[in-house]
Design an enzyme around this catalytic site. Structure first.
Site, PDB file in Angstrom:
ATOM      1  N   LYS A 124      -3.051   1.029   2.340  1.00 33.09           N
ATOM      2  CA  LYS A 124      -2.670  -0.377   2.325  1.00 33.09           C
ATOM      3  C   LYS A 124      -3.910  -1.229   2.521  1.00 33.09           C
ATOM      4  O   LYS A 124      -4.833  -0.835   3.233  1.00 33.09           O
ATOM      5  CB  LYS A 124      -1.668  -0.690   3.449  1.00 33.09           C
ATOM      6  CG  LYS A 124      -1.334  -2.183   3.551  1.00 33.09           C
ATOM      7  CD  LYS A 124      -0.466  -2.505   4.751  1.00 33.09           C
ATOM      8  CE  LYS A 124      -0.261  -4.021   4.846  1.00 33.09           C
ATOM      9  NZ  LYS A 124       0.599  -4.416   5.970  1.00 33.09           N
ATOM     10  N   GLU A 179       3.345 -14.750  14.352  1.00 28.00           N
ATOM     11  CA  GLU A 179       3.193 -13.336  14.732  1.00 28.00           C
ATOM     12  C   GLU A 179       2.548 -13.161  16.103  1.00 28.00           C
ATOM     13  O   GLU A 179       1.377 -13.504  16.310  1.00 28.00           O
ATOM     14  CB  GLU A 179       2.367 -12.602  13.672  1.00 28.00           C
ATOM     15  CG  GLU A 179       2.336 -11.097  13.887  1.00 28.00           C
ATOM     16  CD  GLU A 179       1.853 -10.333  12.661  1.00 28.00           C
ATOM     17  OE1 GLU A 179       1.851  -9.088  12.710  1.00 28.00           O
ATOM     18  OE2 GLU A 179       1.486 -10.976  11.662  1.00 28.00           O
ATOM     19  N   GLU A 223       5.276  -0.985   3.799  1.00 32.11           N
ATOM     20  CA  GLU A 223       4.177  -1.805   4.300  1.00 32.11           C
ATOM     21  C   GLU A 223       4.363  -2.100   5.791  1.00 32.11           C
ATOM     22  O   GLU A 223       3.415  -2.006   6.589  1.00 32.11           O
ATOM     23  CB  GLU A 223       4.121  -3.124   3.507  1.00 32.11           C
ATOM     24  CG  GLU A 223       3.070  -4.104   3.996  1.00 32.11           C
ATOM     25  CD  GLU A 223       3.185  -5.459   3.306  1.00 32.11           C
ATOM     26  OE1 GLU A 223       2.673  -6.437   3.883  1.00 32.11           O
ATOM     27  OE2 GLU A 223       3.797  -5.542   2.225  1.00 32.11           O
ATOM     28  N   GLU A 359       2.890 -14.955  -3.421  1.00 34.25           N
ATOM     29  CA  GLU A 359       3.182 -14.877  -1.981  1.00 34.25           C
ATOM     30  C   GLU A 359       2.132 -15.640  -1.176  1.00 34.25           C
ATOM     31  O   GLU A 359       2.472 -16.366  -0.236  1.00 34.25           O
ATOM     32  CB  GLU A 359       3.253 -13.427  -1.520  1.00 34.25           C
ATOM     33  CG  GLU A 359       3.550 -13.284  -0.027  1.00 34.25           C
ATOM     34  CD  GLU A 359       3.665 -11.846   0.434  1.00 34.25           C
ATOM     35  OE1 GLU A 359       3.171 -11.542   1.541  1.00 34.25           O
ATOM     36  OE2 GLU A 359       4.243 -11.027  -0.300  1.00 34.25           O
TER      37      GLU A 359
END
Length: 389
Positions: A124, A179, A223, A359
């Site tokens: 990733k 987050e 992910e 995105e």
């Protein structure tokens, strides 16, 4: 005249402002952070707070301030329109353009496929891009923070960064992050990583469909799992107990849907400072990749604009070592009449390059709205509004 705010955080966990008598901790990188923070906490007054920003690059210098301050409840919005916003005359330049970003994503995917089956294969990578907003007048930080506070699901933050030849007027990292990297109270810790995202839509039926599509996306769950596994592995040596009691759930802000997993733990040593835990955790695969060192090298090759403090960590730590640190996303570096916005997307096998570019454009939306600019401006090329139009 009140003392300038060197750092500030306001969100679900409360409100902290760093102002008053202050000094910057001797700068250093992640390798020296534990010793520098331990030394500062040994002499900090009971009401003192250490706060600031850790850069994305662990070898780069951090920016931590020690000053008076203490947590306080977040005040309710007063309904007064902030002065200086929306911006009236502005120009927006993507760096890179969406098409160039998509080509970088395609290159990263090619590397993944070429390395497939190798023990150290890239699994990733998170690739970011930037938007440079230029205004004819200085961008008002106080007004901007007032607008960022409006979304009560995120933590609005600001951190004063070092000035220099390129920024003689100073600069401020401002953002509204959803987050939580790590929060510590005594021996109790919480982390809430987010990875896997979808843009929210104005139509309620389409918006719910977007959330359901994200919830059912195998690519996004893969992910997300990489991020959660990395955080659990990093925290395990520090903890006596560690769990994910709620599993993976859908989380939301005003502009985005996310996959999120709440991680709870109990530390072996209550004296471990929250900033030390934050330094150990970042950068997580949510902003870098797996394996971390391999992803970081490729990020340096593929991204044309240095991240600096974007995708690092921002937060605070009190005299007991308690505090909260957040992933520095949905943010911009403000300097005079310029704001440099950042947004990234996680790339795994199966990612679509143009969808990932879209995105990142969607993730610019909340900050653009705070500046009073069209939320979809990040989806386009060079855009401007000035007195001649």
């Amino acid at each position: 005249m009140p003392d300038p705010v060197l750092f500030g955080f306001e969100g679900p966990s409360g409100r902290v402002l760093g102002r008053g008598a202050a000094r910057r901790l001797p700068p250093g990188n992640a390798a020296t952070l534990d010793a520098r923070v331990t030394g500062a906490l040994a002499s900090i007054p009971a009401e003192g707070v250490i706060g600031g920003a850790l850069p994305f690059d662990r070898a780069a210098e951090d920016c931590l301030w020690q000053c008076d301050g203490q947590p306080a409840p977040a005040p309710a919005p007063n309904g007064i329109a902030p002065a200086g916003l929306p911006l009236q005359d502005w120009r927006l330049t993507p760096e890179p353009q969406a098409g160039d970003y998509a080509r970088a994503v395609a290159r990263a995917l090619a590397v993944m496929y070429e390395e497939s089956g190798r023990q150290d294969a890239l699994e990733k990578i998170v690739l970011a891009r930037s938007l440079l907003v230029e205004s004819t007048a200085p961008i008002p930080v106080e007004a901007l923070m007032s607008r960022l506070h409006a979304d009560r699901t995120v933590t609005a933050f600001r951190v004063a960064l070092p000035s220099g030849p390129a920024h003689p007027q100073g600069r401020m990292l401002c953002g509204a992050t959803p987050e939580l990297l790590v929060e510590k109270t005594g021996k109790r810790i919480v982390s809430h990583p987010l990875a896997g995202s979808a843009r929210r839509l104005a139509d309620p039926v389409a918006d719910r469909a977007a959330a359901e599509a994200l919830s059912n996306s195998g690519k996004d769950h893969r992910e997300h799992a990489l991020v959660v596994e990395s955080i659990l592995d990093t925290l395990a040596p520090w903890c006596r107990a560690l769990s994910c009691p709620e599993g993976t759930c859908i989380a939301s802000t005003r502009s985005m849907w996310h996959l999120g997993t709440r991680i709870e733990g109990r530390l072996r040593d209550a004296d471990t400072p929250s900033v030390v835990l934050a330094s150990a955790l970042h950068p997580t695969p949510a902003v870098c990749g797996v394996p971390m060192a391999r992803a970081a090298r490729l990020i340096g090759e593929l991204e044309p604009v240095a991240r600096d403090f974007y995708a690092g960590a921002v937060g605070w730590c009190d005299a007991r070592g308690d505090g909260a640190w957040y992933v520095a996303i949905r943010c911009a570096e403000i300097s005079g009449r310029q704001a440099r916005l950042y947004a990234g997307a996680g790339i795994v096998p199966g990612s679509d390059p143009m969808a990932e570019a879209a995105e990142t454009g969607a993730k610019f939306g909340a900050f653009l709205a705070a500046l009073g600019l069209p939320q979809d401006a990040g989806l386009a090329g060079v855009a401007r509004k000035d007195g001649e139009n």
